[in-house]
Enzyme design. Sequence first.
Site, short mmCIF file in Angstrom:
data_model
loop_
_atom_site.label_atom_id
_atom_site.label_comp_id
_atom_site.label_asym_id
_atom_site.label_seq_id
_atom_site.Cartn_x
_atom_site.Cartn_y
_atom_site.Cartn_z
CE LYS A 174 -1.98 2.54 3.11
NZ LYS A 174 -1.78 3.84 2.40
CD GLU A 249 13.22 4.34 8.39
OE1 GLU A 249 12.67 5.15 9.19
OE2 GLU A 249 13.65 4.69 7.28
CB CYS A 283 13.09 8.55 7.71
SG CYS A 283 13.98 7.63 6.48
CD GLU A 381 10.56 11.90 11.50
OE1 GLU A 381 9.55 11.23 11.76
OE2 GLU A 381 11.52 11.48 10.83
P1 ADP Z 1 2.26 10.81 7.63
O1 ADP Z 1 1.21 11.13 8.65
O2 ADP Z 1 3.46 11.66 7.69
O3 ADP Z 1 1.71 10.71 6.24
P2 ADP Z 1 2.00 8.05 8.32
O4 ADP Z 1 2.83 7.24 9.22
O5 ADP Z 1 0.61 8.41 8.75
O6 ADP Z 1 2.83 9.36 7.99
O7 ADP Z 1 1.88 7.34 6.90
C1 ADP Z 1 2.78 6.38 6.39
C2 ADP Z 1 1.99 5.23 5.78
O8 ADP Z 1 1.25 4.61 6.81
C3 ADP Z 1 0.97 5.64 4.73
O9 ADP Z 1 0.96 4.65 3.71
C4 ADP Z 1 -0.32 5.65 5.50
O10 ADP Z 1 -1.45 5.44 4.69
C5 ADP Z 1 -0.12 4.50 6.44
N1 ADP Z 1 -0.94 4.52 7.66
C6 ADP Z 1 -1.40 5.61 8.33
N2 ADP Z 1 -2.13 5.25 9.39
C7 ADP Z 1 -2.16 3.89 9.41
C8 ADP Z 1 -2.75 2.90 10.27
N3 ADP Z 1 -3.48 3.25 11.33
N4 ADP Z 1 -2.56 1.60 9.98
C9 ADP Z 1 -1.81 1.24 8.92
N5 ADP Z 1 -1.23 2.11 8.07
C10 ADP Z 1 -1.39 3.42 8.30
#
Ligand code: ADP
Length: 485
Positions: A174, A249, A283, A381
């Site tokens: 994804k 990560e 990162c 961050e």
């Molecule tokens: P940001 O908020 O900076 O975009 P995230 O950690 O939210 O960073 O996003 C990184 C990835 O994790 C994206 O692919 C996002 O769709 C996914 N993501 C966000 N929330 C969840 C969750 N609760 N469970 C699984 N994947 C998630």
Amino acid sequence: MTRHRMYINGQRTESHRSAWFPVYDPSTEEIIAEVPDSDASDIDRAVQAAAAAFASGPWPQTTAQDRGRLLFKLADRIRAHAPALAELESRNCGKPIVEAEFDINDTATCFEYYGGLANKVMGHVNPVPDNALSFTLREPVGVAGQIIPWNYPLLMAAWKLAPALAAGCTCVLKPAEQTPLSALEIAGYFEDIGFPPGVINIVTGFGETAGAPLVAHPAVSKIAFTGSAAVGKLIVKSAADTVKRVTLELGGKSPNIFFADADFEAAIDGALFGVFINQGEVCSAGSRILVEKSIYSKFVEAMVEKSKRIRLGAPLDRETKMGPLVSRAQYDRVRQYQELGKTEARLAAGGGRAASHARGYYVEPTIFADVDNNARIAREEIFGPVAAVIPFDGEADAIRIANDTPYGLAAAVWSRDIFRAFRIVKALRAGIVWVNHMQPTYVEAPWGGYKQSGFGRELGPWGIEEYLETKQVYINLNEQPIGWY
Ligand code: ADP
Ligand code: MG
């Protein structure tokens, strides 16, 4: 409006609800595409396809050589389309085209590396006593769920897919909701190259509605995640219910440490590059710049002066050194930290929206000086072009400040004194430490963090380990009954 369908079981597909969401060009704030808005039912369809492809059909019969060849073909295809992929990447995430070209090259190199590694995975013969032979088989862990961020979209897809496929896993990847286009583009190569249906599935959607069901799905054996610390913690909790293997990560607040004896010009360049490359959306960004007191004032002044040369511009302009941030949300977040910083430290450069650009999520490269390491801008961050410069007094002070963070992804130290540099290297609690440079990243070397920056290692031989199970096989060579009863 171009609609880009996702890729499940070898087919282009919409979400079952026919729901779509927009994808933006962050330099114009215009919608450039729509992609399917998946929910748990779509994720289930992708996972079922991956599980079926793992269990039967041609994939389990492929040899390591076969899988290696497929990965080489994928790399070739990416190289053949590199200019178009770089342009797509640059438009979708806003990074300068020249940087996107490096990313696409690194993406292909990653597939080549794991293509070559596929048939170099070996087991052991275990020196057990008795009349027996014990050995280990290395087997793919199963269906891998892979969730990636928006800062290096295609490269992160390669870091996830390449080792998993080399190991013999099947994948449900994804991409981040902000930047799905490049992964969907390369999905167009899979069938023609010869990946069986279901081996690689690319699903689009939001974190809570598409990412979370992937993490919870019982048929997924492993989750590989790169993203925020907050989401990483949720993933560990959710994965506990099905005892999935997890690698994380989660970014950091990496120190970039400058001693007075460092080459001054190289140091200034390294400080700026460490924190401003890719708009600071990195990162491992060297977002805490620790400078020895004796050169501190001169250093800050030189950084500020040189930062004015950073050319903000349209991502596709080859002269651009900094593009817009990826999204409205990220822009708002970085703007908030810029304002917060003004209350916590001395603003030395930038500090606001880039006035040169009426549209697009452009912010100025920003430098805060005299930052206390307890300030929020030194602890949290930011994931944008915001540097916190912190003075230190001697080696012990540098180490103390550098390690005083919940994170531990990366660090760098600049000095001409190799004794000192190596002492610092040993003292730093971080997964990657550079000396007299910051940011070079190679597929041959491990990547991952200490402390709350996550666990597990990507890249190199370490990367494929995370997708392998170890089966111990015992062969009795004694034809007599056990003779116990
Ligand atoms: P940001 O908020 O900076 O975009 P995230 O950690 O939210 O960073 O996003 C990184 C990835 O994790 C994206 O692919 C996002 O769709 C996914 N993501 C966000 N929330 C969840 C969750 N609760 N469970 C699984 N994947 C998630
Ligand atoms: Mg988020």
